[in-house]
Every structure is written in C-alpha cells, then in structure tokens.
Design a protein around this motif. Sequence first.
Motif, PDB file in Angstrom:
ATOM      1  N   CYS A 182      28.823  -8.072  93.513  1.00  0.00           N
ATOM      2  CA  CYS A 182      28.294  -9.010  92.517  1.00  0.00           C
ATOM      3  C   CYS A 182      26.936  -9.552  92.964  1.00  0.00           C
ATOM      4  O   CYS A 182      26.005  -9.682  92.151  1.00  0.00           O
ATOM      5  N   ARG A 183      26.799  -9.858  94.238  1.00  0.00           N
ATOM      6  CA  ARG A 183      25.511 -10.310  94.761  1.00  0.00           C
ATOM      7  C   ARG A 183      24.440  -9.240  94.580  1.00  0.00           C
ATOM      8  O   ARG A 183      23.290  -9.538  94.240  1.00  0.00           O
ATOM      9  N   SER A 184      24.810  -7.993  94.796  1.00  0.00           N
ATOM     10  CA  SER A 184      23.843  -6.902  94.653  1.00  0.00           C
ATOM     11  C   SER A 184      23.348  -6.800  93.215  1.00  0.00           C
ATOM     12  O   SER A 184      22.155  -6.576  92.972  1.00  0.00           O
ATOM     13  N   VAL A 185      24.243  -6.969  92.252  1.00  0.00           N
ATOM     14  CA  VAL A 185      23.854  -6.934  90.838  1.00  0.00           C
ATOM     15  C   VAL A 185      22.877  -8.069  90.536  1.00  0.00           C
ATOM     16  O   VAL A 185      21.870  -7.884  89.833  1.00  0.00           O
ATOM     17  N   ILE A 186      23.162  -9.243  91.054  1.00  0.00           N
ATOM     18  CA  ILE A 186      22.304 -10.408  90.813  1.00  0.00           C
ATOM     19  C   ILE A 186      20.940 -10.234  91.470  1.00  0.00           C
ATOM     20  O   ILE A 186      19.895 -10.471  90.850  1.00  0.00           O
ATOM     21  N   GLU A 187      20.942  -9.802  92.721  1.00  0.00           N
ATOM     22  CA  GLU A 187      19.681  -9.655  93.459  1.00  0.00           C
ATOM     23  C   GLU A 187      18.829  -8.524  92.903  1.00  0.00           C
ATOM     24  O   GLU A 187      17.590  -8.564  92.988  1.00  0.00           O
ATOM     25  N   ALA A 188      19.453  -7.510  92.297  1.00  0.00           N
ATOM     26  CA  ALA A 188      18.694  -6.421  91.684  1.00  0.00           C
ATOM     27  C   ALA A 188      17.887  -6.907  90.490  1.00  0.00           C
ATOM     28  O   ALA A 188      16.911  -6.268  90.089  1.00  0.00           O
TER      29      ALA A 188
END
Length: 422
Positions: A268-274
């Motif tokens: 989920c963090r990766s989706v947000i940071e992308a």
Amino acid sequence: MQITPLNPEDPLSLGDFELLGRIGQGGMGQVFLGESLGGEPAAVKVIKPSVVDSQSRQRFAQEIEVLKTIWGPRIAAFLGADSEAEQPWLATEYVDGPDLARHVKTRGPLPSVLTAALGAILAEALSGVHTQGLLHRDLKPANVLLGPNGPKIIDFGLAAFTESSLSLTAPHQVVGTPICMAPEQAAGVKPLTAAVDVYALGALMLFAVAGHYPHQAATPYMVFHLVTDPGTAPDLSGVPDDLAPLLTGMLAHGAENRPSLTEVVQQCRSVIEAQGMKIAQARRRLTAHTVERRQHRTAPADSVPTVAWPAPANDTAVMEISPAQLETPADVPTVSPPLAETAPGSSAAASSAPAHADAPGVTPAEPGGDPAGARHDRPGPGHRPPTDRPRAPEPTHTLRHSVQARRTAQRLRTAYAAKAPF
C-alpha cells in the motif's frame, strides 16, 4: 451519523450510561447513543430480549473479553459492559461518522491512493489484533467507521482466539458475512489463521475502490458456492492497475498464497509513494475525503426528527429560514438560527438579533435608545402598524436594540416557531 429518538419501550439508561437515541440495529440487538456520567459519548449495544439465552450471553461475554484484550488508535475502545444484566449490554467508543458501506453507496468509490491509505491503516490495526492472538473474522465495510480522526474497526462479536479450542459454533457451522468471507472460512475449515482477515481486508478494499465485492449472487447460498469454488476467480473489474496485483494476492483462493499484513502495508505504501505522496499525507487526505458533511434539512411537522451528535436527544433538527420568511430585503443573507435549549421567543432567541445588526438596512443601536437617523423598512404584509399605546416595559434580562433589530428578532422568532416540531 443520524440518530433517531428512543422508542417508548427502550430503556432510559444501562449501567452508568444514559441513553439518548438510536444509532442502528441488527438481527441480534439494538445500538444506542449513550452518555457516561462524565459526558463521554458511547455506542451502547444491547441484545434483544427475544434472543437472550445462555448461548447468546456466552457469545456476548466472549466479545466483552475480546474488547478488554485489544486496544489501539484504530479500534473502537471498550468503555463498559454487563453480560449478566437482564438486558446484556456493551458500551464502546462512539465514532461520529458513516461506515464505509454507506460512504461508498452515497458518495462513490475511493480513488486508488486513498484506498491504499485505508488498506495500510486497517492492515496495521489488524496486525495489532493478531499480535494479541485474535482474529476478527467478520471484517466488512459496515464494520469500519469513518470518523473525524480516521477509520476505526468495530464489532468483534465473531472474533476468536487463534490458538483456543473453545468454540461457540458446532463443527462445520459457518458464521460470518459471505461477501467478505475467505474460502476456508466459508468451507468451515478449523482452525482458521490470520489469512482470513487478509482476504476480508482485500474484499473490503475492492468494495472501496470499485464498489462491488469479489463474488456476488442472488442468495447467500450462491455466494458461498462461488467463494468456495477454486475455479471461480474473484471479480476485479473496475480495479485500478496500481492496486490490481495487491488485491489479486489478497483474494487468492489458497490461504498460503496471500500476503501477510506487513506485506499489505508495504505494498500500500508503494502505491501511495508511486503517486508522489507520503503515507502520512495520504492518511490525512483520506480522513478529509471521508468526513461526512452534514446537511440539515427541515423535517415535515409530522415526521420523526433526527438529530446529529452532540446535540441532546430532545433537541430538534437544524432548520433553514430564508430571507423571504423574514420579509427582509433580498440582499440579506440566509439566516440559520442555532439550536437553543430555550423555547422560541425567549431571550436566547432574541439574542440572535445582534448578529444581523450589520446587515443592509439595519442601523446599529446607540447607547441610550434608537439613533436619530434610524432607517425603518416598509412593514411586511399583515404587519400591524404601531399605535400610540404605551409599550410594555422590556424585561430586565433582554438587551436593548433599535426598532429594526427588534423587528428582525420578532420575525426570527415567528419563522422559527412556525417550523419547530413542538
């Protein structure tokens, strides 16, 4: 969240909690808005008298013990309970906001970045629950409340200790909500593992971002069949590309193929940071997006009013009063009188007049009486012209105003009284 008045048969208090109104109800019981002796709002859950038996008391007592065990900023806090009372009750923190199911149905699905923020928040909360050796087992959109401080998980009525042999259900008996239920839970497999909550969270996130569940059918039996069939893939239509891999893994048929809750948070963090955003920023945006904007409408006189917390249960709904109803000039803004504890026409209602002293056509009062050049509007239809009879003395507790200010206050009182449901 809307609150309706108590019914005549409802209790007025339970334990040390005064009951103010009804929040919702289900097959097993009723949920009331309560208030502690110190003024703390609470959601008070009561088992219906028609279903109170030894088994329901035992299950209720288990829910109480579960809530005493877990804690965290995303879990509605335990406030008190009595499973041995004539009407067993349980009080938890009151969260002022809609549940996720209602939010999506009324305002539409969440953007992918906010869905990822929601997933990270709930996965972290569930991880804390699992650390206590517990499973939720009934995570669904209706059990996630979107409050002013972010989402919170409620209803641990089906929660179970992962390593406990104690079970309140018979072998192969399935309890839960099929639309968010993991295949092994639907098939009656025991013991269950943390993977069932991962699947339920995936189903919840799918609903949040796409507005539907992994498997949908006309009857619960048909849903159970689709969920337990390894050849039927979950419906991921409408899922954004950046969330598709994560939800595919979370909704895998085999429990061993699903990610852990820690991996869910990381993805989920990766989706947000992308999308060029930090997790803390996404969390704040989620809360801002999901805070319900209350719209106060004038209820018909014969309808049962609903009140929005924290107004007392005997308050009326906020009523809109237009300039036409006050017979003021067209450029005077709409007046919305606040809720008052006193009756219309009292000093509390009259004290609203100074708020309009700066409105067009109103001259502020000067010390000692009316100003010499006070401007007087044309009286509205049906207005009785002043006579030479002496005016009754003003009450000592009423502020002195100009003639126009007194006129405005009188029109406010008249319009408010005409709309009040009492």
